[in-house]
Design a protein around this motif. Structure first.
Motif, PDB file in Angstrom:
ATOM      1  N   PHE B  83       0.806  -1.222   0.000  1.00  0.00           N
ATOM      2  CA  PHE B  83       0.000   0.000   0.000  1.00  0.00           C
ATOM      3  C   PHE B  83       0.837   1.269   0.000  1.00  0.00           C
ATOM      4  O   PHE B  83       0.344   2.326  -0.353  1.00  0.00           O
ATOM      5  N   TYR B  84       2.079   1.171   0.431  1.00  0.00           N
ATOM      6  CA  TYR B  84       2.900   2.377   0.511  1.00  0.00           C
ATOM      7  C   TYR B  84       3.791   2.543  -0.712  1.00  0.00           C
ATOM      8  O   TYR B  84       4.577   3.466  -0.775  1.00  0.00           O
ATOM      9  N   ILE B  85       3.687   1.601  -1.663  1.00  0.00           N
ATOM     10  CA  ILE B  85       4.565   1.649  -2.832  1.00  0.00           C
ATOM     11  C   ILE B  85       3.761   2.163  -4.027  1.00  0.00           C
ATOM     12  O   ILE B  85       2.672   1.655  -4.296  1.00  0.00           O
ATOM     13  N   PRO B  86       4.267   3.159  -4.755  1.00  0.00           N
ATOM     14  CA  PRO B  86       3.554   3.648  -5.941  1.00  0.00           C
ATOM     15  C   PRO B  86       3.479   2.566  -7.006  1.00  0.00           C
ATOM     16  O   PRO B  86       4.489   1.934  -7.314  1.00  0.00           O
ATOM     17  N   ILE B  87       2.282   2.345  -7.550  1.00  0.00           N
ATOM     18  CA  ILE B  87       2.144   1.307  -8.570  1.00  0.00           C
ATOM     19  C   ILE B  87       1.765   1.919  -9.910  1.00  0.00           C
ATOM     20  O   ILE B  87       2.525   1.894 -10.856  1.00  0.00           O
ATOM     21  N   TRP B  88       0.528   2.461  -9.988  1.00  0.00           N
ATOM     22  CA  TRP B  88       0.070   2.933 -11.301  1.00  0.00           C
ATOM     23  C   TRP B  88       0.226   4.439 -11.475  1.00  0.00           C
ATOM     24  O   TRP B  88      -0.016   4.949 -12.538  1.00  0.00           O
ATOM     25  N   SER B  89       0.591   5.153 -10.435  1.00  0.00           N
ATOM     26  CA  SER B  89       0.968   6.552 -10.605  1.00  0.00           C
ATOM     27  C   SER B  89       2.054   6.811  -9.572  1.00  0.00           C
ATOM     28  O   SER B  89       2.373   5.941  -8.768  1.00  0.00           O
ATOM     29  N   THR B 235       8.304  -4.756  -6.870  1.00  0.00           N
ATOM     30  CA  THR B 235       7.580  -3.492  -6.993  1.00  0.00           C
ATOM     31  C   THR B 235       8.359  -2.358  -6.343  1.00  0.00           C
ATOM     32  O   THR B 235       8.451  -1.250  -6.884  1.00  0.00           O
ATOM     33  N   LEU B 236       8.945  -2.663  -5.170  1.00  0.00           N
ATOM     34  CA  LEU B 236       9.706  -1.635  -4.452  1.00  0.00           C
ATOM     35  C   LEU B 236      10.898  -1.175  -5.291  1.00  0.00           C
ATOM     36  O   LEU B 236      11.134   0.024  -5.475  1.00  0.00           O
ATOM     37  N   PHE B 241      13.886   2.623  -8.386  1.00  0.00           N
ATOM     38  CA  PHE B 241      14.974   2.726  -9.353  1.00  0.00           C
ATOM     39  C   PHE B 241      14.510   2.900 -10.788  1.00  0.00           C
ATOM     40  O   PHE B 241      15.274   3.371 -11.625  1.00  0.00           O
ATOM     41  N   ILE B 242      13.295   2.467 -11.121  1.00  0.00           N
ATOM     42  CA  ILE B 242      12.806   2.650 -12.497  1.00  0.00           C
ATOM     43  C   ILE B 242      11.493   3.421 -12.432  1.00  0.00           C
ATOM     44  O   ILE B 242      10.448   2.902 -12.809  1.00  0.00           O
ATOM     45  N   PRO B 243      11.472   4.640 -11.921  1.00  0.00           N
ATOM     46  CA  PRO B 243      10.198   5.340 -11.764  1.00  0.00           C
ATOM     47  C   PRO B 243       9.708   5.919 -13.075  1.00  0.00           C
ATOM     48  O   PRO B 243       9.877   7.106 -13.346  1.00  0.00           O
ATOM     49  N   VAL B 244       9.115   5.062 -13.914  1.00  0.00           N
ATOM     50  CA  VAL B 244       8.544   5.530 -15.179  1.00  0.00           C
ATOM     51  C   VAL B 244       7.031   5.498 -15.028  1.00  0.00           C
ATOM     52  O   VAL B 244       6.432   4.433 -14.889  1.00  0.00           O
ATOM     53  N   PHE B 245       6.401   6.660 -14.979  1.00  0.00           N
ATOM     54  CA  PHE B 245       4.953   6.717 -14.852  1.00  0.00           C
ATOM     55  C   PHE B 245       4.416   7.613 -15.955  1.00  0.00           C
ATOM     56  O   PHE B 245       5.048   8.598 -16.314  1.00  0.00           O
ATOM     57  N   VAL B 246       3.251   7.271 -16.506  1.00  0.00           N
ATOM     58  CA  VAL B 246       2.586   8.179 -17.443  1.00  0.00           C
ATOM     59  C   VAL B 246       1.254   8.592 -16.841  1.00  0.00           C
ATOM     60  O   VAL B 246       0.810   8.025 -15.836  1.00  0.00           O
ATOM     61  N   ALA B 247       0.614   9.581 -17.486  1.00  0.00           N
ATOM     62  CA  ALA B 247      -0.594  10.159 -16.891  1.00  0.00           C
ATOM     63  C   ALA B 247      -1.738   9.149 -16.860  1.00  0.00           C
ATOM     64  O   ALA B 247      -2.468   9.059 -15.878  1.00  0.00           O
ATOM     65  N   ILE B 255       2.937  -0.583 -17.718  1.00  0.00           N
ATOM     66  CA  ILE B 255       4.380  -0.339 -17.585  1.00  0.00           C
ATOM     67  C   ILE B 255       4.887  -0.949 -16.289  1.00  0.00           C
ATOM     68  O   ILE B 255       5.958  -1.558 -16.244  1.00  0.00           O
ATOM     69  N   TYR B 256       4.062  -0.831 -15.232  1.00  0.00           N
ATOM     70  CA  TYR B 256       4.456  -1.413 -13.947  1.00  0.00           C
ATOM     71  C   TYR B 256       4.666  -2.917 -14.083  1.00  0.00           C
ATOM     72  O   TYR B 256       5.673  -3.478 -13.626  1.00  0.00           O
ATOM     73  N   LEU B 257       3.697  -3.592 -14.758  1.00  0.00           N
ATOM     74  CA  LEU B 257       3.838  -5.043 -14.929  1.00  0.00           C
ATOM     75  C   LEU B 257       5.123  -5.362 -15.688  1.00  0.00           C
ATOM     76  O   LEU B 257       5.855  -6.298 -15.333  1.00  0.00           O
ATOM     77  N   ALA B 258       5.417  -4.580 -16.723  1.00  0.00           N
ATOM     78  CA  ALA B 258       6.625  -4.820 -17.508  1.00  0.00           C
ATOM     79  C   ALA B 258       7.858  -4.678 -16.630  1.00  0.00           C
ATOM     80  O   ALA B 258       8.790  -5.487 -16.702  1.00  0.00           O
ATOM     81  N   LYS B 259       7.855  -3.659 -15.752  1.00  0.00           N
ATOM     82  CA  LYS B 259       9.010  -3.454 -14.882  1.00  0.00           C
ATOM     83  C   LYS B 259       9.207  -4.646 -13.948  1.00  0.00           C
ATOM     84  O   LYS B 259      10.333  -5.127 -13.757  1.00  0.00           O
ATOM     85  N   VAL B 260       8.083  -5.133 -13.379  1.00  0.00           N
ATOM     86  CA  VAL B 260       8.185  -6.277 -12.467  1.00  0.00           C
ATOM     87  C   VAL B 260       8.713  -7.498 -13.222  1.00  0.00           C
ATOM     88  O   VAL B 260       9.561  -8.243 -12.718  1.00  0.00           O
TER      89      VAL B 260
END
Ligand code: SF4
Lengths: 142, 310
Positions: B83-89, B235-236, B241-247, B255-260
């Motif tokens: 809950f404390y980790i940014p996922i989709w934004s 996820t952490l 280390f790979i904080p790529v987020f889009v609007a 993108i999150y799934l791809a990173k994981v």
């Protein structure tokens, strides 16, 4: 059969974990069991994994004739496995006592000590035969 | 709404599904690296259902309540950390200053429950596994904390959401943290007790380590906890280390799934090309190479913070 029982049976068929027990084999059958677990035969296709502890096992794979020394250990290992559990006897010795039958220290085949679900004859049993037997045993779970 | 977060998304159900799938992915990559076919996609699910439906044995001279509670605590701690980790934004569901520390502690709790489980089992193998669990904890935990705090220094924030926001606005600074990323990948491998750091459950030496006496449904929950921990740790690392987020939150989620996937792919490759090392080799490696590397990263980040007008 209810739906949850069907799902459970499906899971049991798809995920058999084996525990290997040497009850007094000449090591020939043990090497064939290890053989069957190598990447060449790739038992993970069927979900088969080898586990060290009987608490995680579903199938007890016994090789060799049961000697007086291993008799109590075999019973203890068998009883520590959670239900449902199956026993596979691998090799001529495990099936009947084989060439060691009648020795002063040999109790006989595995089925004289604990109930056996599948017998794989051969001296030593081939890895293909072992895989075939385990898959056939699994197809009987319905 | 909190119940929905906790039980469905991104809580228990989502994490379990993703965790089981990631376990399959990990095992499949491992099998392909050994030139095998590998397990079918439903394999981890079948394992869990089978374990749940099996008889559960509790050894005679253990504390029965503790024996039953430990797996649940492990699973709950690993699930709560998400809950404390940014996922989709770049905003997590909940955030406050210092939540990076809370997440790291929540991820330590499963290891402590493994230790207690082994110690409570009253079995020789489980006892040795438990001691190895703790020894291992002391070697990877410090490099992991330092490696994760180095990016936080640069972002001058102790909250994961603010760190993600900082790196979204300064994307080039991500490149600076690559040494810390390497440190963290290795340390996470130790945290999840995977090869080459699977010393606590080395099945050729101490059968199954702390889990030797666990069977049936409690063992199934422990497996779920490990899968969940794998996803949460990935996820952490992805968020820091790979904080790529889009609007768009949906694309961001993909993108999150791809990173994981990428991180777990790296972990799986690690697992398949290495063999288990000994305990003292691991302690030496972690303290002699990983910890100084993480420390150097922190010093570099502090210096750069002084030079750059951030
Ligand atoms: S069946 Fe043959 S190979 Fe197997 S244990 Fe007996 S003697 Fe050895």
């Amino acid at each position: 059969m209810s739906l949850d029982q069907k799902i459970i049976n499906w899971a049991r068929r798809k995920s058999p974990w084996i525990v290997h027990f040497n009850a007094g084999a000449c090591n020939g059958c043990d090497i064939e069991v290890i053989d069957a677990l190598t990447p060449r035969f790739d038992l993970e296709r069927f979900g088969i994994m080898q586990k060290g502890t009987p608490r995680h096992g579903d199938i007890l794979v016994v090789t060799g004739a049961v000697t007086m020394q291993t008799r109590d250990r075999l019973i203890r290992t068998y009883e520590q496995m959670p239900e449902p559990k199956f026993v596979v006897a691998i090799g001529a010795c495990a099936c009947t006592g084989g060439v060691f039958d009648g020795c002063y220290c040999v109790c006989g085949g595995v089925n004289e000590i604990i109930p056996v679900d599948a017998y794989i004859p051969g001296c030593a049993a081939r890895p293909e035969a072992i895989i075939d037997a385990v898959v056939k045993l699994l197809s009987t779970i319905k | 709404m909190s119940i929905f977060y906790l039980l469905v998304f991104p809580g228990f159900l989502f994490l379990s599904a993703l965790g089981l799938f990631m376990e399959y992915f990990d095992r499949k990559v491992y099998a392909r690296m050994q030139n095998r076919v590998g397990p079918p996609w439903y394999q981890p699910l079948a394992d869990i259902i089978k374990l749940v439906s099996k008889e559960t044995i509790i050894p005679y001279d253990t504390n029965k309540k503790m024996f039953a509670a430990l797996p649940v605590i492990a699973l709950a701690a690993a699930t709560t950390a998400i809950f404390y980790i940014p996922i989709w934004s770049s905003h997590a569901l909940f955030s406050f200053t210092g939540d990076i520390i809370v997440v790291l502690y929540l991820l330590t709790i499963p290891t402590l429950t493994f230790f207690l489980a082994g110690w409570n089992s009253n079995s020789l193998f489980a006892g040795i596994g438990a001691v190895r669990n703790l020894t291992q904890l002391f070697s990877y935990e410090v490099p992991l904390y330092m490696g994760l705090l180095a990016p936080a220094f640069l972002a001058s924030s102790w909250s994961l959401s603010e760190i993600s926001q900082f790196y979204t606005t300064h994307p080039l600074l991500i490149l600076l943290n690559i040494p810390a990323f390497i440190v963290c990948i290795i340390a996470v491998q130790g945290k999840l007790e995977r090869v080459p750091f699977d010393i606590p459950d080395a099945e050729t030496e101490i059968v199954a380590g702390s889990f030797t006496e666990y069977s049936g449904r409690y063992f199934a929950i422990f497996r779920m906890a490990l899968d969940t921990e794998l996803v949460v740790a990935a996820t952490l690392l992805a968020a820091v280390f790979i904080p790529v987020f889009v609007a768009n939150p949906f694309i961001s989620f993909l993108i999150y799934l791809a990173k994981v996937f990428v991180i777990i792919f790296i972990l799986a490759i690690f697992r398949s090309v290495m063999a288990r090392i000994r305990m003292e080799q691991m302690v030496k490696f972690c303290w002699r190479y990983l910890a100084p590397l993480a420390l150097a990263q922190i010093i570099i980040n502090i210096l750069i913070k002084g030079v750059l007008p951030l």
